[in-house]
Design a protein around this motif. Structure first.
Motif, PDB file in Angstrom:
ATOM      1  N   LEU A 136      -4.950  15.476   9.568  1.00 33.50           N
ATOM      2  CA  LEU A 136      -6.282  15.660   8.406  1.00 33.50           C
ATOM      3  C   LEU A 136      -6.542  15.917   6.931  1.00 33.50           C
ATOM      4  O   LEU A 136      -7.271  16.254   6.127  1.00 33.50           O
ATOM      5  N   ARG A 137      -4.995  16.072   6.487  1.00 35.82           N
ATOM      6  CA  ARG A 137      -5.259  15.474   5.241  1.00 35.82           C
ATOM      7  C   ARG A 137      -5.700  14.399   4.257  1.00 35.82           C
ATOM      8  O   ARG A 137      -5.874  13.327   4.221  1.00 35.82           O
ATOM      9  N   PRO A 138      -6.046  15.124   2.776  1.00 34.68           N
ATOM     10  CA  PRO A 138      -6.913  14.130   1.671  1.00 34.68           C
ATOM     11  C   PRO A 138      -5.627  12.798   1.304  1.00 34.68           C
ATOM     12  O   PRO A 138      -4.482  14.005   0.946  1.00 34.68           O
ATOM     13  N   PHE A 139      -5.913  11.589   1.200  1.00 33.53           N
ATOM     14  CA  PHE A 139      -5.478  11.012   0.223  1.00 33.53           C
ATOM     15  C   PHE A 139      -6.073   9.833  -0.406  1.00 33.53           C
ATOM     16  O   PHE A 139      -7.248  10.683  -0.513  1.00 33.53           O
ATOM     17  N   VAL A 140      -4.473   9.488  -1.471  1.00 33.70           N
ATOM     18  CA  VAL A 140      -4.931   8.061  -1.749  1.00 33.70           C
ATOM     19  C   VAL A 140      -4.052   7.234  -1.878  1.00 33.70           C
ATOM     20  O   VAL A 140      -3.120   7.158  -1.804  1.00 33.70           O
ATOM     21  N   VAL A 147       1.304  -1.200  -0.488  1.00 38.21           N
ATOM     22  CA  VAL A 147      -0.177  -0.184  -0.079  1.00 38.21           C
ATOM     23  C   VAL A 147       0.682   1.337   0.144  1.00 38.21           C
ATOM     24  O   VAL A 147       1.556   1.493   0.606  1.00 38.21           O
ATOM     25  N   THR A 148       0.588   2.208  -0.848  1.00 36.88           N
ATOM     26  CA  THR A 148       1.319   3.665  -1.330  1.00 36.88           C
ATOM     27  C   THR A 148       0.596   5.050  -1.138  1.00 36.88           C
ATOM     28  O   THR A 148      -0.757   4.220  -2.164  1.00 36.88           O
ATOM     29  N   GLU A 149       1.056   5.720  -0.581  1.00 33.35           N
ATOM     30  CA  GLU A 149       0.153   6.372  -0.280  1.00 33.35           C
ATOM     31  C   GLU A 149       0.585   7.403  -1.550  1.00 33.35           C
ATOM     32  O   GLU A 149       2.098   7.707  -1.997  1.00 33.35           O
ATOM     33  N   MET A 152      -8.464   3.432  -2.474  1.00 32.56           N
ATOM     34  CA  MET A 152      -9.059   4.427  -1.277  1.00 32.56           C
ATOM     35  C   MET A 152      -8.686   5.412  -1.383  1.00 32.56           C
ATOM     36  O   MET A 152      -7.659   6.158  -1.186  1.00 32.56           O
ATOM     37  N   GLN A 153      -9.682   6.144  -0.733  1.00 28.62           N
ATOM     38  CA  GLN A 153      -9.824   7.868  -1.110  1.00 28.62           C
ATOM     39  C   GLN A 153     -10.433   8.535  -0.065  1.00 28.62           C
ATOM     40  O   GLN A 153     -11.239   7.650   0.232  1.00 28.62           O
ATOM     41  N   THR A 187       0.673  18.924   0.643  1.00 22.22           N
ATOM     42  CA  THR A 187      -0.723  18.469   1.556  1.00 22.22           C
ATOM     43  C   THR A 187      -0.485  17.928   2.625  1.00 22.22           C
ATOM     44  O   THR A 187      -1.038  18.463   3.401  1.00 22.22           O
ATOM     45  N   ARG A 188       0.559  16.919   1.973  1.00 19.92           N
ATOM     46  CA  ARG A 188       1.394  16.314   3.695  1.00 19.92           C
ATOM     47  C   ARG A 188       1.405  17.043   4.877  1.00 19.92           C
ATOM     48  O   ARG A 188       0.967  16.601   5.674  1.00 19.92           O
ATOM     49  N   ASN A 189       2.205  17.967   4.530  1.00 18.05           N
ATOM     50  CA  ASN A 189       2.881  18.638   5.276  1.00 18.05           C
ATOM     51  C   ASN A 189       1.978  19.670   5.782  1.00 18.05           C
ATOM     52  O   ASN A 189       1.678  20.557   7.311  1.00 18.05           O
TER      53      ASN A 189
END
Length: 293
Positions: free
Chosen positions: A135-139, A120-122, A153-154, A128-130
């Protein structure tokens, strides 16, 4: 070029087509994409298909044997039909611990035999990450031993500046398998003293619930999130965040054990698997850094 002594040609052993071990990069395998091409030499490329190249001096990654295709099972989830628990192991990032610069999370998914099941890799940009941290949105992209993305996964961004019990501020995770086809959602619910989630199908109908402990920090002990039926009585499984020491906690190298019945619907197994990552980002990642002012 030395042709060797005359005699009958020696065929490679079974499972080693064209002299290259099964599971290693082969130019005739269109699904395997190595990180670099060879510049010369006679040794085979010692790279496992997927996102993680393996140095030639190290042993290759041991993957769980690939299952046969099954009807009514999303492609790539056949592995989960054979398992009743999996281990989610986050990669330790020492540079992240020193510099406090948040990098993309990476996880190894293994079975009880320490065989790799998924990677699994973000996929999130640096700003956005920092800027948003927990609270960051991610995929999150889930790949198998061939490097195929079998699940996505979103998590959309949800503003938390409003009332904490407002439905628009609650966190949500969408699970797609295969990518582009939604199989369910994980929804966060407000509760005064514990983490509460609902696992929903593609129609957003509640199917399972997840209830966490009163204290989710788990300093010095495991944090157990119980998976229950929709009536809240029958136990279905659990998501356990293992306590592996202070250094592991400081380095954001979490370890989760996920348990579910062997005969549980494979889509629900995938949804419990997805709930683990929303829990990790909400409670066990670093909080946003605040100015001293």
């Amino acid at each position: 070029f030395n042709t060797g002594p005359p005699g009958a040609a020696v065929l490679p052993p079974a499972g080693y087509p064209r002299g290259v071990p099964m599971g290693y990069y082969n130019p005739q395998q269109p699904s395997a994409f190595p990180y670099c091409q060879p510049t010369g030499g006679t040794h085979p490329i010692q790279y496992q298909p997927g996102n993680y190249p393996v140095p030639s001096q190290s042993a290759p990654i041991t993957w769980m044997p690939g299952p046969t295709l099954m009807p009514d099972c999303p492609p790539g989830l056949e592995y989960l039909t054979q398992l009743d628990n999996i281990h989610v192991l986050q990669h330790f990032e020492p540079l992240e611990m020193i510099t406090r610069f948040e990098t993309n999370n990476k996880y190894d998914i293994k079975n009880n035999l320490d065989q790799m099941v998924y990677i699994v890799t973000e996929d999130t940009d640096d700003f956005t990450r920092n800027a948003y941290r927990t609270l960051r949105p991610f995929v999150l992209r889930v790949t198998d031993f061939m490097g195929r993305e079998i699940m996505t996964m979103q998590r959309p961004f949800r503003c938390t500046c409003c009332c904490f019990c407002c439905p628009s501020t609650r966190q949500e995770l969408e699970v797609q398998c295969p990518p582009g086809i939604t199989i369910g959602f994980v929804m966060d619910h407000w509760n005064l003293c514990r983490a509460v989630y609902s696992i929903q199908n593609e129609k957003k109908e509640n199917v399972l619930s997840v209830r966490g402990p009163c204290s989710t920090y788990g300093c010095g002990s495991d944090s157990v999130f119980e998976v229950k039926a929709i009536n809240g009585v029958s136990n279905i499984g659990s998501i356990i965040r293992k306590w592996n020491g202070l250094m592991s906690a400081m380095g954001n190298a979490d370890h989760f054990d996920i348990h579910f019945p062997l005969d549980l619907d494979v889509k629900m197994k995938a949804m419990i698997f997805g709930a683990c990552f929303l829990i990790d980002f909400m409670y066990f990642e670093r909080s946003p850094q605040h100015s001293s002012r």
